[in-house]
Design a protein around this motif. Sequence first.
Motif, short mmCIF file in Angstrom:
data_model
loop_
_atom_site.label_atom_id
_atom_site.label_comp_id
_atom_site.label_asym_id
_atom_site.label_seq_id
_atom_site.Cartn_x
_atom_site.Cartn_y
_atom_site.Cartn_z
N ALA A 72 0.84 -1.21 0.00
CA ALA A 72 0.00 0.00 0.00
C ALA A 72 0.87 1.26 0.00
O ALA A 72 0.53 2.26 -0.64
N ASN A 73 1.98 1.20 0.72
CA ASN A 73 2.89 2.35 0.71
C ASN A 73 3.52 2.55 -0.66
O ASN A 73 3.73 3.70 -1.10
N ARG A 74 3.79 1.48 -1.37
CA ARG A 74 4.35 1.61 -2.72
C ARG A 74 3.30 2.15 -3.69
O ARG A 74 3.64 2.88 -4.62
N LEU A 75 2.04 1.81 -3.46
CA LEU A 75 0.98 2.39 -4.29
C LEU A 75 0.90 3.90 -4.08
O LEU A 75 0.67 4.65 -5.03
N ARG A 76 1.10 4.33 -2.86
CA ARG A 76 1.04 5.76 -2.57
C ARG A 76 2.16 6.54 -3.26
O ARG A 76 2.04 7.74 -3.47
N GLU A 77 3.24 5.85 -3.60
CA GLU A 77 4.37 6.51 -4.25
C GLU A 77 4.19 6.66 -5.75
O GLU A 77 4.98 7.35 -6.40
N ILE A 78 3.16 6.04 -6.31
CA ILE A 78 2.92 6.14 -7.75
C ILE A 78 2.53 7.57 -8.11
O ILE A 78 1.66 8.17 -7.48
N GLY A 80 0.60 10.29 -9.57
CA GLY A 80 -0.78 10.37 -10.03
C GLY A 80 -1.79 9.76 -9.07
O GLY A 80 -2.99 9.91 -9.25
N ILE A 81 -1.29 9.07 -8.03
CA ILE A 81 -2.17 8.48 -7.02
C ILE A 81 -2.29 9.44 -5.84
O ILE A 81 -1.31 10.02 -5.39
N GLY A 82 -3.52 9.59 -5.33
CA GLY A 82 -3.76 10.43 -4.17
C GLY A 82 -3.84 9.60 -2.90
O GLY A 82 -2.85 9.13 -2.37
N ILE A 83 -5.07 9.37 -2.44
CA ILE A 83 -5.30 8.58 -1.22
C ILE A 83 -5.35 7.09 -1.57
O ILE A 83 -5.92 6.70 -2.59
N MET A 218 -8.59 3.80 -4.19
CA MET A 218 -7.63 4.88 -4.40
C MET A 218 -8.30 6.07 -5.08
O MET A 218 -9.34 5.93 -5.72
N THR A 219 -7.67 7.21 -4.93
CA THR A 219 -8.10 8.39 -5.68
C THR A 219 -6.97 8.84 -6.60
O THR A 219 -5.79 8.56 -6.35
N LEU A 220 -7.36 9.53 -7.66
CA LEU A 220 -6.38 10.11 -8.57
C LEU A 220 -5.98 11.49 -8.08
O LEU A 220 -6.82 12.25 -7.56
N ALA A 221 -4.74 11.82 -8.24
CA ALA A 221 -4.28 13.17 -7.94
C ALA A 221 -4.83 14.13 -9.00
O ALA A 221 -5.14 13.72 -10.12
N PRO A 222 -4.97 15.40 -8.65
CA PRO A 222 -5.46 16.37 -9.64
C PRO A 222 -4.61 16.37 -10.90
O PRO A 222 -3.38 16.32 -10.85
N LYS A 223 -5.28 16.39 -12.05
CA LYS A 223 -4.65 16.45 -13.37
C LYS A 223 -3.81 15.21 -13.68
O LYS A 223 -2.96 15.24 -14.57
#
Length: 266
Positions: A72-78, A80-83, A218-223
């Motif tokens: 999950a921490n590695r997903l957060r580092e992608i 374009g990924i937000g929460i 997950m959420t997408l980061a803005p833009k």
Amino acid sequence: MVNVLDIKVLRDLWSMRVQVLSIAMLVAAGVAVFVMSVSNYRALVGAMEGHYRYERFADLFAGMTRAPLVIANRLREIDGIGIVEPRVAKPVRIVREDTNLPISGRIISLPAEGQPLLNRLHLVQGRWPDPLHPEEVIINAAYAEARAVRMGESIDVVLNGRLQDFRVVGSALSPEFVFATRSAVPLPDDRNYVVLWAAEDAVASAFDMKGAFNDVAMTLAPKASLAPVLDEVDRLLAPYGEPEPTIAAISPRTAFLKTSWRSRRH
């Protein structure tokens, strides 16, 4: 200057005044219905967007067989990924004495304290489960209404082949389950499909998921660009079992549907 043709047109209109008035009223009614329909549509879209925004509906969902929480921490580092909110979500079966029909459902883990970060629940009845009582659950409001489930009532759930007794302490609405239904069934079946939310420890223990997860919102980061994000999530989760079909960016913010990820393994 008024000519003879103008006078004739006026006389013809006057002689057909009832028909002309009827046509004018019909056109006015059509315009009124169109304006009302557009207004209702905009109001519904606004209400939908407000609901998803307030309840923090996720943009991306992904499932796998079993992944350690460190992923999950590695997903957060992608980029374009937000929460990122990992959880345990599994299909279950409900046993009721008043019916011989199979009742299936899905149980989803709740954080140890408070609401989930994403896909927040709106309580319709009852209260939030007590962290000290892992047998307490919340069920979706549609099933509770269809089956007339009372708060405090017991519900027998088959978890990973074992029968476990839970106690319903609340019913809730979820933006994730506006229509709760079995996989591949297009219409909701509120009497024979239930969604349960239970304490993370109880669900993880039942399915041997301590320190792991098999579902993530997950959420997408803005833009953010959707396609590269999906590719990176897919690459990262691929070693941990075939993901379920992933619904990507179903929220109004992105208005895009993608179901091309690997099909469900279980």
